[in-house]
Design an enzyme around this catalytic site. Structure first.
Site, PDB file in Angstrom:
ATOM      1  N   MET A 590       0.859  -1.176   0.000  1.00  0.00           N
ATOM      2  CA  MET A 590       0.000   0.000   0.000  1.00  0.00           C
ATOM      3  C   MET A 590       0.894   1.224   0.000  1.00  0.00           C
ATOM      4  O   MET A 590       1.733   1.385   0.886  1.00  0.00           O
ATOM      5  CB  MET A 590      -0.855  -0.056   1.282  1.00  0.00           C
ATOM      6  CG  MET A 590      -2.108   0.770   1.202  1.00  0.00           C
ATOM      7  SD  MET A 590      -3.136   0.292  -0.192  1.00  0.00           S
ATOM      8  CE  MET A 590      -3.981   1.824  -0.485  1.00  0.00           C
ATOM      9  N   VAL A 596      -0.134  -0.841  -4.446  1.00  0.00           N
ATOM     10  CA  VAL A 596       1.029  -1.189  -5.253  1.00  0.00           C
ATOM     11  C   VAL A 596       0.833  -2.656  -5.650  1.00  0.00           C
ATOM     12  O   VAL A 596       0.563  -3.495  -4.795  1.00  0.00           O
ATOM     13  CB  VAL A 596       2.343  -1.023  -4.453  1.00  0.00           C
ATOM     14  CG1 VAL A 596       3.534  -1.355  -5.336  1.00  0.00           C
ATOM     15  CG2 VAL A 596       2.453   0.382  -3.900  1.00  0.00           C
ATOM     16  N   LYS A 614       2.312   1.121  -9.421  1.00  0.00           N
ATOM     17  CA  LYS A 614       1.681   1.972  -8.409  1.00  0.00           C
ATOM     18  C   LYS A 614       0.569   2.711  -9.097  1.00  0.00           C
ATOM     19  O   LYS A 614       0.779   3.276 -10.173  1.00  0.00           O
ATOM     20  CB  LYS A 614       2.660   3.021  -7.906  1.00  0.00           C
ATOM     21  CG  LYS A 614       3.663   2.512  -6.927  1.00  0.00           C
ATOM     22  CD  LYS A 614       4.400   3.703  -6.333  1.00  0.00           C
ATOM     23  CE  LYS A 614       5.519   3.227  -5.457  1.00  0.00           C
ATOM     24  NZ  LYS A 614       6.230   4.325  -4.848  1.00  0.00           N
ATOM     25  N   ASP A 707      14.934  11.231   2.785  1.00  0.00           N
ATOM     26  CA  ASP A 707      14.188  10.209   3.521  1.00  0.00           C
ATOM     27  C   ASP A 707      14.852   8.854   3.330  1.00  0.00           C
ATOM     28  O   ASP A 707      14.183   7.846   3.152  1.00  0.00           O
ATOM     29  CB  ASP A 707      12.728  10.193   3.026  1.00  0.00           C
ATOM     30  CG  ASP A 707      11.802   9.480   4.019  1.00  0.00           C
ATOM     31  OD1 ASP A 707      12.255   9.177   5.130  1.00  0.00           O
ATOM     32  OD2 ASP A 707      10.648   9.228   3.662  1.00  0.00           O
TER      33      ASP A 707
HETATM   34  P1  AMP Z   1       5.901   2.951  -1.601  1.00  0.00           P
HETATM   35  O1  AMP Z   1       4.660   3.705  -1.837  1.00  0.00           O
HETATM   36  O2  AMP Z   1       6.947   3.165  -2.649  1.00  0.00           O
HETATM   37  O3  AMP Z   1       6.435   3.089  -0.218  1.00  0.00           O
HETATM   38  O4  AMP Z   1       5.485   1.399  -1.741  1.00  0.00           O
HETATM   39  C1  AMP Z   1       4.688   0.725  -0.797  1.00  0.00           C
HETATM   40  C2  AMP Z   1       5.152  -0.726  -0.691  1.00  0.00           C
HETATM   41  O5  AMP Z   1       5.009  -1.390  -1.909  1.00  0.00           O
HETATM   42  C3  AMP Z   1       6.642  -0.836  -0.357  1.00  0.00           C
HETATM   43  O6  AMP Z   1       6.882  -0.813   1.004  1.00  0.00           O
HETATM   44  C4  AMP Z   1       6.991  -2.201  -0.959  1.00  0.00           C
HETATM   45  O7  AMP Z   1       6.684  -3.237  -0.050  1.00  0.00           O
HETATM   46  C5  AMP Z   1       6.080  -2.295  -2.152  1.00  0.00           C
HETATM   47  N1  AMP Z   1       6.794  -1.883  -3.374  1.00  0.00           N
HETATM   48  C6  AMP Z   1       6.887  -0.653  -3.894  1.00  0.00           C
HETATM   49  N2  AMP Z   1       7.619  -0.653  -5.026  1.00  0.00           N
HETATM   50  C7  AMP Z   1       7.980  -1.929  -5.233  1.00  0.00           C
HETATM   51  C8  AMP Z   1       8.774  -2.598  -6.232  1.00  0.00           C
HETATM   52  N3  AMP Z   1       9.330  -1.922  -7.245  1.00  0.00           N
HETATM   53  N4  AMP Z   1       8.964  -3.904  -6.118  1.00  0.00           N
HETATM   54  C9  AMP Z   1       8.420  -4.581  -5.095  1.00  0.00           C
HETATM   55  N5  AMP Z   1       7.686  -4.029  -4.127  1.00  0.00           N
HETATM   56  C10 AMP Z   1       7.461  -2.725  -4.184  1.00  0.00           C
END
Ligand code: AMP
Length: 910
Positions: A590, A596, A614, A707
């Protein structure tokens, strides 16, 4: 149990044929009670032994140390299959000491305990060498007490002693605050926050606090107390200053000797009293010597110039030990004044001028003017300093001089009025000058037409203070000056006074022309302004385009928010993907803007790849759309193996999507927690190297991440770590690390990861990213432990401010912890660059030997090292001792016959 007199009489089940209480003599021939069981020949043994009820007395985690001997099954013939070499330890929490029989189902298992050493028939006499000591710990928080139980399942075993204890952080004094003996927390990682109380005769500087760690050690001292005035710190307590010494403020470093000309007769003085004849001004600090008032000024001389007098003198012979001597000419009524020649005393008039002043003079010269002509004056100069008032000293500090002023011309007439105005005449009148300096004999009036200036003027004389001026031109402005004459001559003319022979308002010069001119000038200025604005805009545009092109050439990151139209930025940096080439498979996380997902992407002419998708949830605002796409605009500018790669975006249909490469192992923090302790140090350093390499690339691009944290690093199936999370908005306004954030004007900041200057005044730079990198290192080496554990944000900020830094995680190589500490230098210029960090990590990877030395906890280290010794054939005894920081025992061990790692394997706690 060794301290219990008489029999233990613990509950046993079965009561016969299982555990039996046996009294034996210990090594010092003192009788002790033991429990033994040895039913190795019979199958299906289930023998329970339960201790008496043990009150927990406030403890939350108790430790059970069991000493026991165990018979080696191999040394017993014919017992295969039935003989065991372990027993089980259980506990059961209970409020009361009433359970008479053992209710097995209510017991919870702590551990299966195996022996390090077992004995055989042959060496049974050698009891001491074969004694095993095992310690287990268990959380007991729900009831007033607990029972322990030992379950035997067919071993030959003797419980020699059982010791149950809990740990406390002992009473201690830190920073002048007393911290009480404190029972440790319930969990191995919990910290108990304890508030200290100031020792006697001290006051709080900042709330004193410490944390009691699970192993009974005090951690992170914050704040503290200061000794009261009159007291100083000696040996952790506040002791009174001795006679002759003093301490004025609690913040003063210690008692100081009384300053000159002062003394303190009793202990605990906060200020020293002045010797007789010496004084201290209200504003003098207690550290200043006591002083005296000055003696009189010297060599006062006067020079008369008509009605002014210049007075000069030299400073007093004795300044009394101070540098604030000033001089006063006492005001009338305060003892000073003038003495006339007829011996009639009268104070100086208030119109007498003292320059630069009359009171508080710091110079030794004064000009007194506006005195009366031909008058006798006496001037008295007082010397004063800061203690004059306190000392009550007076006349002894002054000196006087008498002068007589000269004859002088009258002062100028100060104002002229026109009393009657006609077309051809003006009647004027005025007052006598302020200082006539004698009898006025006549007045002289000088006047001229204003247009003519003084090129031609007329003069009239009169005895009275008025005159009628006739024969003037109508509608004309005239300028008048008046001066008076005494026996000493003419005084100065008055300032000019203008009067007109016509009381009509004076016409403006060419009113019509003027407004036309005004209109012209305004429009002219307007046109000029327009032209300059156009030139400015064109030149700015040129500079922008020019620099913009240049930035592309040197590969500098471009902030997408500099684009007025966010869509222009997104299409410049990201590829538009046709939604039909995306196959969404499942939700994997999420994000801030929506789900995601993982899925597959097939672009024509390329092989299918796994991607993360996303999407922006429906009902978004313009700002949310811009912020969502900004991450892609930023990511799209990067191309590096340790930066998450952008495949493209979907903006032409809804929902909007950002497609990135798929990272099978998700975010680094969760990944490490899941695989706690499973990687080699080299593997961990490899991950850190990847992150450093990505960060070096970002810093070369002039991009500041703001960050950087393990949660924002993604890991793929090959353990390659990639930096992600480039959402600008999120960092500044709504970081998901909400519990780790701290509100500051302008947004939330992830406190635990952020450099102090970025917290204090939002100074985010590559150097503040380096600080965060140090925290990521700590997170990685501690397998996803939360930085600063459960301390609150304010305490973290305070602790960092006071110089505290995270300690090395368990088993952390000393070099890595040193690198973390370098990243956490207070002065950001002192922190290493990412390029230096990368070089350092590369060096470590090339020379893994440098990673061997750890400064971790010795006890755990030893237990662990035992396993390491048995698996590693490479290290020598000396090398191994060095790696755990115990090389100083090499000679002692050698003297006792332990020269190799193999021989050391036989070493027991005894
Ligand atoms: P973020 O909004 O980028 O923090 O994404 C939320 C969560 O989605 C992250 O904590 C990951 O667990 C998963 N996630 C995001 N991007 C990826 C990716 N390129 N590959 C695998 N998991 C992802």
């Amino acid at each position: 149990t060794r301290t219990v007199p008489g029999e233990l009489k613990w509950a046993a089940s079965p009561s016969e044929g299982g555990w039996e209480e046996v009294s034996i003599m210990d090594e010092k021939n003192i009788p002790i009670r033991t429990y033994q069981v040895c039913n190795v020949l019979e199958p299906n043994q289930n023998n329970w032994l339960r201790t008496d009820w043990i009150p927990r007395s406030g403890a939350q985690r108790v430790y059970v140390e069991v000493k026991f001997t165990l018979r080696d099954c191999n040394s017993l013939p014919g017992v295969t299959g039935t003989c065991k070499e372990t027993f089980n330890l259980y506990y059961h929490e209970s409020n009361e000491d009433r359970e008479s029989y053992i209710k097995e189902s209510s017991f919870i298992k702590v551990d299966t305990v195996a022996a390090d050493e077992s004995f055989t028939q042959v060496d049974v006499g050698d009891r001491i060498m074969k004694l095993n000591t095992e310690v287990r710990d268990v959380k007991v928080t729900t009831r007033k007490g607990f029972y322990l139980a030992f379950q035997d399942v067919g071993a030959c075993i003797a419980l020699v002693s059982v010791r149950v204890f809990y740990k406390t952080c002992p009473l201690t004094v830190r920073n002048l605050a007393t911290f009480p003996d404190t029972i440790t927390g319930a969990d191995t990682s919990s910290l108990v926050e304890v508030r200290g109380s100031c020792v006697n005769q001290s006051e709080e500087r900042e709330e004193p606090k410490m944390y009691c760690g699970a192993d009974g050690e005090w951690l992170v001292p914050i704040g503290g107390c200061l000794c009261n005035p009159g007291y100083e710190e000696r040996g952790g307590a506040c002791k009174a200053c001795r006679a002759g010494f003093y301490k004025a403020k609690s913040t003063d470093p210690g008692c100081a000797k009384c300053p000159p000309h002062s003394h303190s007769l009793r202990d605990g003085a906060t200020i020293c009293d002045c010797h007789a004849g010496f004084f201290r001004a209200d504003t003098d600090p207690p550290s200043m010597a006591c002083t005296q008032p000055p003696s009189a000024p010297q060599q006062l001389i006067s020079v008369v110039n008509e009605t002014s007098v210049v007075l000069e003198w030299t400073p007093p012979h004795r300044l009394g030990g101070r540098s604030d001597t000033s001089y006063n000419f006492p005001r009338p009524g305060a003892g000073g004044g003038s003495v006339s020649s007829s011996q009639f005393c009268a104070p100086c008039g208030s119109d007498v001028l003292f320059s630069p002043g009359q009171i508080g003079l710091m110079t030794t010269r004064v000009v007194v003017s506006e005195l009366r002509a031909h008058t006798h004056y006496t001037f008295i100069v007082h010397a004063r300093n800061g203690v004059s008032q306190a000392s009550g000293a007076g006349a002894a500090q002054s000196v006087s001089v008498s002068v007589t002023t000269n004859q002088a011309a009258p002062s100028p007439v100060s104002s002229i009025q026109a009393t009657d105005v006609t077309r051809h005449s003006l009647s004027l009148s005025w007052q006598q000058p302020d200082r006539p300096n004698g009898v006025i004999l006549e007045y002289e009036v000088k006047f001229y037409e204003k247009d003519q200036r003084e090129r031609s003027y007329r003069i009239m004389r009169t005895f009275s203070r008025s005159v009628d001026v006739t024969g003037l031109n109508p509608l004309t402005v005239y300028v008048f000056h008046v001066r008076a004459r005494t026996a000493a001559g003419y005084g100065e003319f008055s300032t000019p006074f203008e009067f007109s022979t016509n009381s009509d308002p004076f016409p403006l010069i060419g009113e019509g022309v003027n407004s036309a001119f005004l209109l012209l000038s305004v429009s002219g200025v307007g046109i000029l302004l327009l032209i300059s604005a156009a030139v400015f805009i064109i030149s700015r545009r040129y500079i922008y385009i020019h620099t913009h092109r240049q930035t592309h050439r040197v590969k500098i990151y471009v902030d997408p928010f500099t684009y007025e139209d966010p869509d222009q930025a997104i299409h410049e940096f990201a590829k538009e993907i046709d939604v039909s080439s995306i196959h969404i498979e499942k939700v994997i996380g999420m994000g801030e803007f929506g789900e995601v997902c993982s899925g597959r992407l097939r672009v024509q002419g390329k092989r299918e790849i796994y991607v993360a998708i996303k999407s922006l949830k429906a009902g978004y605002s313009d700002k949310q759309r811009r912020d969502f796409l900004s991450e892609a605009s930023i990511m799209g500018q990067f191309d590096h193996p340790n930066i998450i790669r952008l495949e493209g975006v979907v903006t032409r249909c809804k929902p909007l999507m950002i497609i990135t490469e798929y990272m099978e192992n998700g975010s680094l923090d969760a990944f490490l927690r899941k695989h706690d302790g499973q990687f080699t140090v080299i593997q961990l350093v490899g991950m850190l190297r990847g992150i450093a390499s990505g960060m070096k690339y970002l810093s070369d691009m002039n991009y500041v991440h703001r960050d950087l944290a393990a949660r924002n690093i993604l890991v793929n199936s090959n353990l390659v770590c990639k930096v992600s999370d480039f959402g600008l908005s999120r960092v500044l306004e709504d970081d998901p690390e909400a519990t780790g954030t701290y509100l500051s004007p302008g947004g939330k900041i992830p406190i635990r990861w952020t450099a102090p200057e970025a917290i204090a005044y939002r100074k985010f730079t590559t150097a503040s990213d380096v600080w965060s990198y140090g925290i990521v290192m700590w997170e990685v080496v501690s397998y996803g432990e939360r930085p600063y554990w459960d301390m609150n944000n304010q305490d973290v900020i305070k602790a960092i401010e006071e110089g505290y830094r995270l300690p090395a995680p368990m088993d952390c190589p000393v070099v890595l912890h040193q690198l973390m500490l370098d990243c956490w230098e207070r002065d950001r210029a002192e922190r290493p660059t990412f390029s230096q960090i990368l070089n350092m990590l590369d060096k470590l990877i090339r020379n893994p030997g440098t990673l061997r030395r750890t400064g971790g906890e010795r006890y755990l280290q030893c237990t662990k090292a035992k396993t390491e010794i048995s698996t590693s054939k490479v290290w020598s005894l000396c090398e191994w001792l060095q790696s755990i920081g115990l090389e100083r025992y090499r000679d002692t061990l050698a003297a006792a016959g332990y020269t190799s790692l193999d021989s050391l394997l036989a070493l027991t706690h005894q």
